[in-house]
Design an enzyme around this catalytic site. Structure first.
Site, short mmCIF file in Angstrom:
data_model
loop_
_atom_site.label_atom_id
_atom_site.label_comp_id
_atom_site.label_asym_id
_atom_site.label_seq_id
_atom_site.Cartn_x
_atom_site.Cartn_y
_atom_site.Cartn_z
N GLU A 1 0.81 4.05 1.65
CA GLU A 1 1.25 4.61 2.94
C GLU A 1 2.48 3.85 3.46
O GLU A 1 3.43 4.45 3.97
CB GLU A 1 0.12 4.51 3.98
CG GLU A 1 -1.17 5.23 3.59
CD GLU A 1 -2.15 4.38 2.80
OE1 GLU A 1 -1.72 3.58 1.94
OE2 GLU A 1 -3.36 4.54 3.01
N HIS B 1 0.82 -1.20 0.00
CA HIS B 1 0.00 0.00 0.00
C HIS B 1 0.86 1.27 0.00
O HIS B 1 2.01 1.26 0.48
CB HIS B 1 -0.96 -0.02 1.19
CG HIS B 1 -2.06 -1.02 1.02
ND1 HIS B 1 -3.17 -1.07 1.81
CD2 HIS B 1 -2.21 -2.02 0.10
CE1 HIS B 1 -3.96 -2.05 1.40
NE2 HIS B 1 -3.40 -2.64 0.37
N CYS C 1 -2.67 -0.23 7.04
CA CYS C 1 -1.84 0.99 6.95
C CYS C 1 -1.97 1.82 8.23
O CYS C 1 -0.99 2.41 8.68
CB CYS C 1 -2.27 1.83 5.75
SG CYS C 1 -1.78 1.08 4.19
N CYS D 1 -6.38 2.12 5.04
CA CYS D 1 -7.02 0.90 5.52
C CYS D 1 -6.48 0.55 6.92
O CYS D 1 -5.53 1.19 7.41
CB CYS D 1 -6.76 -0.26 4.55
SG CYS D 1 -5.07 -0.86 4.62
O1 LIG Z 1 -4.83 2.13 2.56
C1 LIG Z 1 -4.81 1.77 1.36
C2 LIG Z 1 -5.82 1.03 0.79
C3 LIG Z 1 -5.68 0.56 -0.48
N1 LIG Z 1 -4.57 0.82 -1.19
C4 LIG Z 1 -4.41 0.27 -2.53
C5 LIG Z 1 -4.36 -1.22 -2.59
C6 LIG Z 1 -4.93 -1.55 -3.93
O2 LIG Z 1 -3.87 -1.50 -4.90
C7 LIG Z 1 -5.91 -0.42 -4.18
C8 LIG Z 1 -7.32 -0.77 -3.84
O3 LIG Z 1 -7.83 -1.51 -4.89
P1 LIG Z 1 -9.39 -1.81 -5.05
O4 LIG Z 1 -9.53 -2.25 -6.48
O5 LIG Z 1 -10.14 -0.53 -4.77
O6 LIG Z 1 -9.73 -2.88 -4.06
O7 LIG Z 1 -5.51 0.65 -3.31
C9 LIG Z 1 -3.57 1.60 -0.66
O8 LIG Z 1 -2.53 1.86 -1.30
N2 LIG Z 1 -3.73 2.08 0.61
ZN LIG Z 2 -3.61 0.20 3.37
#
Ligand SMILES: O=c1ccn([C@H]2C[C@H](O)[C@@H](COP(=O)(O)O)O2)c(=O)[nH]1
Ligand SMILES: [Zn+2]
Length: 189
Positions: free
Chosen positions: A98, A96, A125, A122
């Site tokens: 972050e 991710h 993170c 999320c």
């Molecule tokens: O905190 C976060 C949450 C998600 N991501 C990234 C991880 C994935 O590559 C996408 C999310 O993909 P979806 O198709 O919307 O499920 O975003 C992040 O970097 N940081």
């Molecule tokens: Zn994340």
């Protein structure tokens, strides 16, 4: 060249006082723009996220975007999320934004820093943000607010006293133009 720049240009030519230019981006716009620019490096076809970590002196100490781990080819690892084989789901592999920004830090630590991020972090993170000592999260979108992972993030941030606030843009875009005419923007001799 905008009006103020034209006036300043005239002032320069006639040796009159020159005022600072208007329309410059403020710190928040700058840091969020860096996060949004970093996201453009992402290979994820459905969601590109960028993050920019800033210390108390407004110095950028880390930038990252969501991508495959080093050594895991983004041409070979999967980018789908609705797959028949659970092992082919991108969520198992993507680092991710972050976490990448924190790992990419060019300072000894990120204690007391702010993180600017395109998407609210999320829960995974959020844990890393808290453990790294980051004290503020500035985000653009909270599109996942209804999902439990993101409710959990807020629960942890509240408990750990990490401030989070949404960045409300005062302008819809900041243009990056590689075709700058330096003859027009530099003072005439
Ligand atoms: O905190 C976060 C949450 C998600 N991501 C990234 C991880 C994935 O590559 C996408 C999310 O993909 P979806 O198709 O919307 O499920 O975003 C992040 O970097 N940081
Ligand atoms: Zn994340």
């Amino acid at each position: 060249m905008d009006l103020v720049e034209k006036i300043n240009d005239l002032c320069l030519q006639t040796n009159q006082t020159v005022t600072k230019r208007e329309g410059y981006i403020d710190w928040c716009e700058y840091f969020m723009a860096v996060a949004v620019l970093a996201a453009k490096r992402s290979k994820d076809p459905s969601c590109q996220v960028g993050a920019c970590i800033v210390n108390k002196d407004n110095i950028i100490v880390g930038v990252g975007y969501n991508g495959m781990p080093i050594g895991c080819s983004d041409d070979e690892f999967p980018w789908s999320k609705n797959t028949s084989s659970p092992l082919d789901n991108k969520h198992l592999y993507v680092c991710h934004a972050e976490v990448n920004a924190i790992l990419n830090k060019n300072s000894s630590d990120v204690k007391g820093c702010s993180i600017y991020v395109g998407l609210f972090p999320c829960n995974e993170c959020a844990k890393v943000i808290i453990q790294s000592g980051i004290k503020e999260v500035v985000y653009l979108s909270d599109k996942n607010a209804h999902k439990i992972e993101y409710i959990a993030s807020k629960r942890m941030f509240d408990s750990a006293k990490v401030i989070y606030r949404q960045f409300i843009p005062q302008r819809s875009k900041i243009e990056i133009n590689f075709e700058v005419d330096w003859e027009l923007t530099s003072p005439k001799k």
